[in-house]
Design a protein around this motif. Structure first.
Motif, PDB file in Angstrom:
ATOM      1  N   SER A  62       1.013  -1.328   0.224  1.00  0.00           N
ATOM      2  CA  SER A  62       0.321  -0.013  -0.582  1.00  0.00           C
ATOM      3  C   SER A  62       0.901   1.105   0.069  1.00  0.00           C
ATOM      4  O   SER A  62       1.782   1.285   0.120  1.00  0.00           O
ATOM      5  CB  SER A  62      -0.775   0.144   1.241  1.00  0.00           C
ATOM      6  N   PRO A  69      -4.311   2.925  -0.490  1.00  0.00           N
ATOM      7  CA  PRO A  69      -4.224   0.924  -0.310  1.00  0.00           C
ATOM      8  C   PRO A  69      -4.180  -0.046  -0.888  1.00  0.00           C
ATOM      9  O   PRO A  69      -3.342  -0.996   0.008  1.00  0.00           O
ATOM     10  CB  PRO A  69      -5.548   1.252   1.380  1.00  0.00           C
ATOM     11  N   SER A  90      -2.906  -2.579  -3.130  1.00  0.00           N
ATOM     12  CA  SER A  90      -1.288  -3.164  -3.040  1.00  0.00           C
ATOM     13  C   SER A  90      -1.411  -3.823  -4.715  1.00  0.00           C
ATOM     14  O   SER A  90      -2.519  -3.821  -5.594  1.00  0.00           O
ATOM     15  CB  SER A  90      -1.255  -4.108  -2.650  1.00  0.00           C
TER      16      SER A  90
END
Length: 596
Positions: free
Chosen positions: A398, A403, A405
Motif C-alpha cells: 500500500s 491502500p 497493493s
C-alpha cells in the motif's frame, strides 16, 4: 556541546548499515582499495538484522544459481551457525529463515579478512548530516554521532547505501521518490496521472514473538495499547490477506487454513524449536502491521513511532481477539515478545523495514517493462552494462493515500551499472534500493539478494574508478573499461547474465558471462536459462558469439576475422572462451587485460 574530530580518509566511502553497504564495502575492499564503511547502527545487515527481516526474500533459483559467490557465502555462513541446518526457522516464505544474530555473525565473518588486512575500516553509530562538493565532485561527507560529535569522511568515490537514500539530497544529486505516475513511462502498475511523490510505500516495524502453549489458558492482563480500536478497525486486523489474484487468502494461526494455506505462525518463523531446541520464535511482518499513514521518507521518526504503535496494537489483537484454530474462543495469550531473539530491548525492530527509498533520477531509469517476461525468452530484456543479477516480482505494498497493493511477475533480470551512477556529483554511486529505477521497478530490487547485488556492483565500480582515475560514468560509458570491470566482477564470482548451468568456478564462467551480457544468446539458449556450453554452435550461434565478442571492444567484428578456422568445430562454450580471450588480449593496452 558538539565537537569535530579529525577527518577520516579513504579511497571508497560506503555510507549505510544494510546489505547493500556490506556488499559494496566487501567488493571495493577485495579489489584492494582502502574502504571506510560508515554505519548508522552497531549491527550491520539492515533487512536481516536491525529491520528484523532475517527471513531472506529471494528468487526460486537461489540454491543453484543467479547469485554471487559472496552472497552464497553469506547464506552458507548463516547455515553453519546452525550446524548446517538448511532452514533454521523452517519458515515457508524463504529457504533461509534465521535469527538476526546469525545473519549479523555471518556478515562480520565475511568482512573480517578485509578488516584484518587493513583494507576496511568500519565506523558505527554515524549519521550523514552534510556534504561538501568541489568542482562537480563530492569531496566529503560530515557524519554525526548520537553525542553530537562530528567527523568528516573524505574519499575519491562515495557509495550511498543508506536505507532511504539520505546522501542523495545532501550531495545535491537529482532524486525522485513515490510514484512517477503512469504518464511518465506508461507503466501499468504506476499510479494514474503525473508524479505523486507523497505516495511512498508502507513501512513495517516488525517484532519477534515466542509461543508458550500453556499460557494460552491464562487471560491477558493489562489495558490495550493506546488507539487500539482505531488501529484494529482501520487496518483491519485479520489473518486474511489479499492475494495477487485479488482473492482473499485465509490463514489459521498454527494449522493449515481453510483454503489449504500454510500456517500464519510458520510464515516467517525464525527459529524452529522442534529442530533446534527450545521454543519457536517467529517474526510478525504482515499486512496487519504495514504502516501507510505517513511517509517514512518525509517523516522518518514519526513513521517509526506510529508503525511501532501499530505493531503493538496488532500483537494485542493476536493475543486477545485473533480467532483460534479450534473455533472456540479468541486470542493466544501465550504469544510474548522475544527481545533476546530480536536483539533489541523490547522485541521490536530497531528501525523500520523500508520498502522504498529516494532513488537516483536519470533520463532512462529501469522501468516495469524492462523487467517483464519477454514472450519466447527466458530472461528480461538484456542489459549489456550489467553488473549483477536479481529476480523478484514487482511487489508494491500500500502507498500513502492508496491502500491497494499491486503486483506483476518478472523474468530473471540484471543490475545495469548505468542505473547506479549519479549525473552529479560525478563520484557518487547508488548502492542499495536507491538505484535509478521507477517506483514499480525498484520494488523488485528492494529485497535481500537484489540489494546485495546492487551494492556489490557499486563497490566494484567504485574500486575501478579509483584504479583507473576515471569517473564512474566514464567507465560505464567506455566499452573497454566496462569489459574490464565485468571481467573483474565475474572473476570474483559475480554473475552478470543468467546462465544457470555455468556457475562460478566453471573455467568457462567469465567467457560465457561476458558474451551472454553482450548479447550472444540465440535460439534455444535464449529461451532457457541453461545454455548447454558443451554442445556445438551452429552458424547463427557462431555469428552471434563473434558479434558479442566484438562488442566487448566496441569495435567491428573484423578484429576476429583471422581466428583459427579450427574454432568453427569447438563447442559453444569453448568457442566463447577463445573469443573472450582474444577480446581481453586486444583490450590489454588500455584496459589491463585479464585471462579467462
Amino acid at each position: 556541546m558538539s565537537t569535530t574530530t579529525p577527518a577520516v580518509h579513504a579511497d571508497v566511502a560506503v555510507i549505510g548499515s544494510g546489505l547493500g553497504a556490506v556488499a559494496a564495502a566487501l567488493a571495493a575492499a577485495r579489489a584492494g582499495r582502502r574502504v571506510v564503511l560508515a554505519a548508522r547502527f552497531d549491527r550491520l545487515g539492515g533487512q536481516a538484522t536491525t529491520q528484523l527481516v532475517p527471513a531472506l526474500d529471494e528468487h526460486p533459483h537461489v540454491e543453484t544459481g543467479g547469485v554471487s559467490a559472496s552472497y552464497r557465502a553469506f547464506r552458507d555462513l548463516i547455515r553453519a551457525r546452525y550446524d548446517g541446518v538448511a532452514n533454521p526457522g523452517g519458515g515457508w516464505v524463504s529457504r533461509v529463515c534465521c535469527e538476526p544474530s546469525a545473519a549479523e555473525a555471518a556478515i562480520e565473518e565475511l568482512l573480517a579478512p578485509q578488516v584484518d588486512a587493513g583494507r576496511l575500516t568500519v565506523l558505527r553509530g554515524l549519521v550523514p548530516v552534510a556534504a561538501r562538493r568541489e568542482d562537480g565532485r563530492l569531496a566529503s561527507v560530515r557524519l554525526r554521532r548520537g553525542d553530537g560529535a562530528a567527523t568528516d569522511l573524505v574519499a575519491d568515490v562515495f557509495c550511498d547505501a543508506t536505507e532511504a537514500g539520505d546522501l542523495l539530497p545532501l550531495a545535491g544529486a537529482p532524486w525522485v521518490v513515490g510514484s512517477e505516475g503512469r504518464d511518465a513511462y506508461g507503466e501499468p502498475l504506476a499510479l494514474p496521472g503525473g508524479p505523486q511523490p507523497g505516495a511512498v510505500q508502507s513501512c513495517t516495524v516488525g517484532f519477534v514473538v515466542e509461543h508458550d502453549e500453556e499460557a494460552d489458558a491464562r487471560p491477558v492482563t493489562g489495558p490495550a495499547p493506546e488507539g487500539y480500536e482505531l488501529w484494529r478497525d482501520a487496518q483491519p486486523f485479520t489473518l486474511e490477506i489479499a492475494g495477487w489474484d485479488d482473492r482473499k487468502h485465509r490463514y489459521r494461526m498454527f494449522e493449515h487454513g481453510p483454503d489449504g494455506h500454510l500456517p500464519f505462525w510458520t510464515y516467517r518463523r525464525l527459529r524452529e524449536g522442534a529442530v533446534l531446541g527450545g521454543r519457536d520464535a517467529a517474526l510478525i511482518n504482515w499486512a496487519g502491521n504495514d504502516y501507510a499513514d505517513r511517509s517514512s521518507i518525509d517523516h522518518p521518526q514519526e513513521a517509526y513511532d506510529q508503525a511501532k504503535a501499530l505493531s503493538a496494537a496488532f500483537l494485542h489483537w493476536l493475543r486477545t481477539e485473533c480467532p483460534r484454530d479450534d473455533g472456540r474462543g479468541r486470542g493466544y495469550p501465550g504469544l510474548t515478545l522475544a527481545p533476546e531473539v530480536a536483539g533489541t530491548a523490547d522485541g521490536y525492530a530497531e528501525e523500520p523495514y523500508l520498502r522504498e527509498s529516494r532513488r537516483l533520477r536519470t533520463a532512462s531509469p529501469v522501468r516495469q517493462q524492462d523487467l517483464e517476461p519477454v514472450p519466447g525468452l527466458a530472461r528480461a530484456a538484456n542489459r549489456p552494462d550489467s553488473g549483477g543479477l536479481a529476480m523478484y516480482h514487482m511487489d508494491l505494498h500500500s502507498r500513502i493515500g492508496r491502500p491497494a497493493s499491486a503486483y506483476a511477475p518478472t523474468a530473471p533480470f540484471q543490475v545495469p551499472l548505468s542505473a547506479l551512477v549519479a549525473r552529479e556529483p560525478g563520484n557518487l554511486l547508488a548502492a542499495a534500493k536507491n538505484l535509478a529505477a521507477t517506483q514499480v521497478a525498484a520494488s523488485a530490487y528492494r529485497v535481500h539478494q537484489g540489494e546485495w547485488a546492487v551494492g556489490e556492483a557499486a563497490g566494484a565500480l567504485a574500486a575501478q574508478s579509483c584504479d583507473r582515475s576515471l569517473a564512474p560514468a566514464e567507465i560505464v560509458g567506455d566499452r573497454r573499461e566496462l569489459t574490464r570491470l565485468q571481467a573483474r566482477l565475474t572473476g570474483d564470482g559475480v554473475p552478470i547474465a543468467w546462465t544457470l548451468d555455468v556457475p562460478p568456478g566453471d573455467p568457462r564462467f567469465t567467457a560465457v558471462q561476458l558474451l551472454a551480457a553482450a548479447g550472444a544468446l540465440r535460439g534455444r539458449r535464449a529461451a532457457e536459462l541453461d545454455v548447454r556450453p558443451q554442445e556445438s554452435a551452429d552458424a547463427e550461434e557462431r555469428q552471434a558469439l563473434h558479434e558479442a565478442a566484438a562488442r566487448l571492444l566496441g569495435e567491428p567484428e573484423s578484429v576476429f576475422a583471422d581466428l583459427d578456422p579450427t574454432t568453427w568445430h569447438m563447442s559453444w562454450g569453448d568457442l566463447a572462451v577463445a573469443l573472450v580471450q582474444r577480446a581481453l588480449d586486444q583490450a590489454a593496452p588500455t584496459a589491463g587485460g585479464a585471462r579467462v
